[in-house]
Design a protein around this motif. Structure first.
Motif, PDB file in Angstrom:
ATOM      1  N   HIS A 114      39.300  34.640  33.890  1.00 53.56           N
ATOM      2  CA  HIS A 114      38.976  33.373  34.551  1.00 53.56           C
ATOM      3  C   HIS A 114      38.141  32.495  33.634  1.00 53.56           C
ATOM      4  N   GLY A 115      37.181  33.085  32.957  1.00 54.89           N
ATOM      5  CA  GLY A 115      36.344  32.320  32.047  1.00 54.89           C
ATOM      6  C   GLY A 115      37.139  31.702  30.903  1.00 54.89           C
ATOM      7  N   GLU A 116      38.145  32.413  30.446  1.00 54.43           N
ATOM      8  CA  GLU A 116      38.952  31.910  29.328  1.00 54.43           C
ATOM      9  C   GLU A 116      40.067  30.966  29.770  1.00 54.43           C
ATOM     10  N   LEU A 117      40.745  31.309  30.856  1.00 52.89           N
ATOM     11  CA  LEU A 117      41.974  30.592  31.202  1.00 52.89           C
ATOM     12  C   LEU A 117      42.013  30.020  32.615  1.00 52.89           C
ATOM     13  N   GLU A 122      47.061  27.987  36.192  1.00 48.77           N
ATOM     14  CA  GLU A 122      47.175  28.242  37.635  1.00 48.77           C
ATOM     15  C   GLU A 122      47.637  29.674  37.903  1.00 48.77           C
ATOM     16  N   ALA A 123      48.541  30.186  37.064  1.00 48.12           N
ATOM     17  CA  ALA A 123      49.058  31.547  37.258  1.00 48.12           C
ATOM     18  C   ALA A 123      47.962  32.584  37.074  1.00 48.12           C
ATOM     19  N   VAL A 124      47.113  32.427  36.061  1.00 53.29           N
ATOM     20  CA  VAL A 124      46.008  33.359  35.833  1.00 53.29           C
ATOM     21  C   VAL A 124      44.985  33.223  36.956  1.00 53.29           C
ATOM     22  N   LEU A 125      44.654  31.992  37.334  1.00 46.11           N
ATOM     23  CA  LEU A 125      43.714  31.773  38.429  1.00 46.11           C
ATOM     24  C   LEU A 125      44.198  32.434  39.717  1.00 46.11           C
ATOM     25  N   THR A 126      45.469  32.312  40.004  1.00 43.41           N
ATOM     26  CA  THR A 126      46.051  32.941  41.195  1.00 43.41           C
ATOM     27  C   THR A 126      45.908  34.456  41.130  1.00 43.41           C
ATOM     28  N   GLU A 127      46.166  35.036  39.970  1.00 44.98           N
ATOM     29  CA  GLU A 127      46.064  36.493  39.819  1.00 44.98           C
ATOM     30  C   GLU A 127      44.620  36.961  39.950  1.00 44.98           C
ATOM     31  N   VAL A 128      43.678  36.213  39.371  1.00 49.16           N
ATOM     32  CA  VAL A 128      42.259  36.550  39.478  1.00 49.16           C
ATOM     33  C   VAL A 128      41.827  36.508  40.942  1.00 49.16           C
ATOM     34  N   ARG A 129      42.195  35.457  41.633  1.00 41.75           N
ATOM     35  CA  ARG A 129      41.824  35.329  43.052  1.00 41.75           C
ATOM     36  C   ARG A 129      42.459  36.428  43.891  1.00 41.75           C
ATOM     37  N   SER A 130      43.673  36.796  43.569  1.00 41.26           N
ATOM     38  CA  SER A 130      44.348  37.874  44.288  1.00 41.26           C
ATOM     39  C   SER A 130      43.596  39.195  44.122  1.00 41.26           C
ATOM     40  N   HIS A 131      43.179  39.486  42.897  1.00 41.70           N
ATOM     41  CA  HIS A 131      42.413  40.717  42.653  1.00 41.70           C
ATOM     42  C   HIS A 131      41.099  40.703  43.423  1.00 41.70           C
TER      43      HIS A 131
END
Length: 188
Positions: A114-117, A122-131
């Motif tokens: 999240h800090g990097e990307l 949006e795809a990384v943010l979605t995956e981070v939020r999902s976790h």
């Protein structure tokens, strides 16, 4: 002409690729790792890598998704060995302490991603939020079984311990968070 690749070879190559990318991204950072480094570490040609994942962002998402399954699965296996509901919640912090003490621990892979990307992907943010949602739900299930209404503080203690240990390089935050969680569970 080479023989076509079997399903099993595709599976093995994909796993080798994910293993290599996960290790590199976690140890060095996502943006610091180029696809040539992933190629060298995985032993796969770039053309093959891009057949699996059309873009680096797709590879990052796949790494985070697989890591989530393993990470939460390992946590659940540890916690669910404990019978007493209160001790089960505290076992979360025991597991975190073991994780923090592992060689190469660099904090939370999802916070790091999240800090990097996060702001630009949006795809990384979605995956981070999902976790984070899934981890919250795990903690909530274990806390609810105690009959105490302290899910949010216990979750925040776990998240705070993860971030603090990642920055400090010291596993002690797990012990401190465990003591605070025990107080919350006893006080409610």
């Amino acid at each position: 002409m080479p023989a076509p690749l079997t399903e099993e070879q595709n599976r093995l190559d994909r796993e080798a690729l994910l293993d290599a990318a996960e290790e590199l991204f976690y140890q060095r950072g996502i943006q610091a790792v180029g696809m040539d480094a992933v190629r060298a570490a995985s032993g796969l040609p770039l053309k093959r890598i891009y057949r699996f994942f059309a873009a680096k962002e797709d590879l990052v998402v796949a790494v985070l998704r697989r890591r989530d399954q393993c990470w939460r699965g390992d946590l659940a296996a540890h916690v669910e060995q404990v019978a007493d509901p209160h001790e089960r919640v505290l076992a979360v912090f025991d597991w975190l302490a073991e994780w923090f003490a592992q060689p190469g621990f660099r904090g939370c892979a999802w916070v790091n991603a999240h800090g990097e990307l996060g702001p630009s992907s949006e795809a990384v943010l979605t995956e981070v939020r999902s976790h984070k949602r899934a981890f919250h739900d795990q903690v909530a299930t274990w806390v609810r079984a105690t009959g105490t209404p302290v899910t949010e503080p216990v979750f925040l203690l776990a998240e705070g311990a993860i971030v603090t240990a990642g920055i400090s390089g010291d596993p002690a935050p797990a012990r401190h968070a465990r003591a605070a969680a025990a107080t919350l569970l006893g006080a409610s």
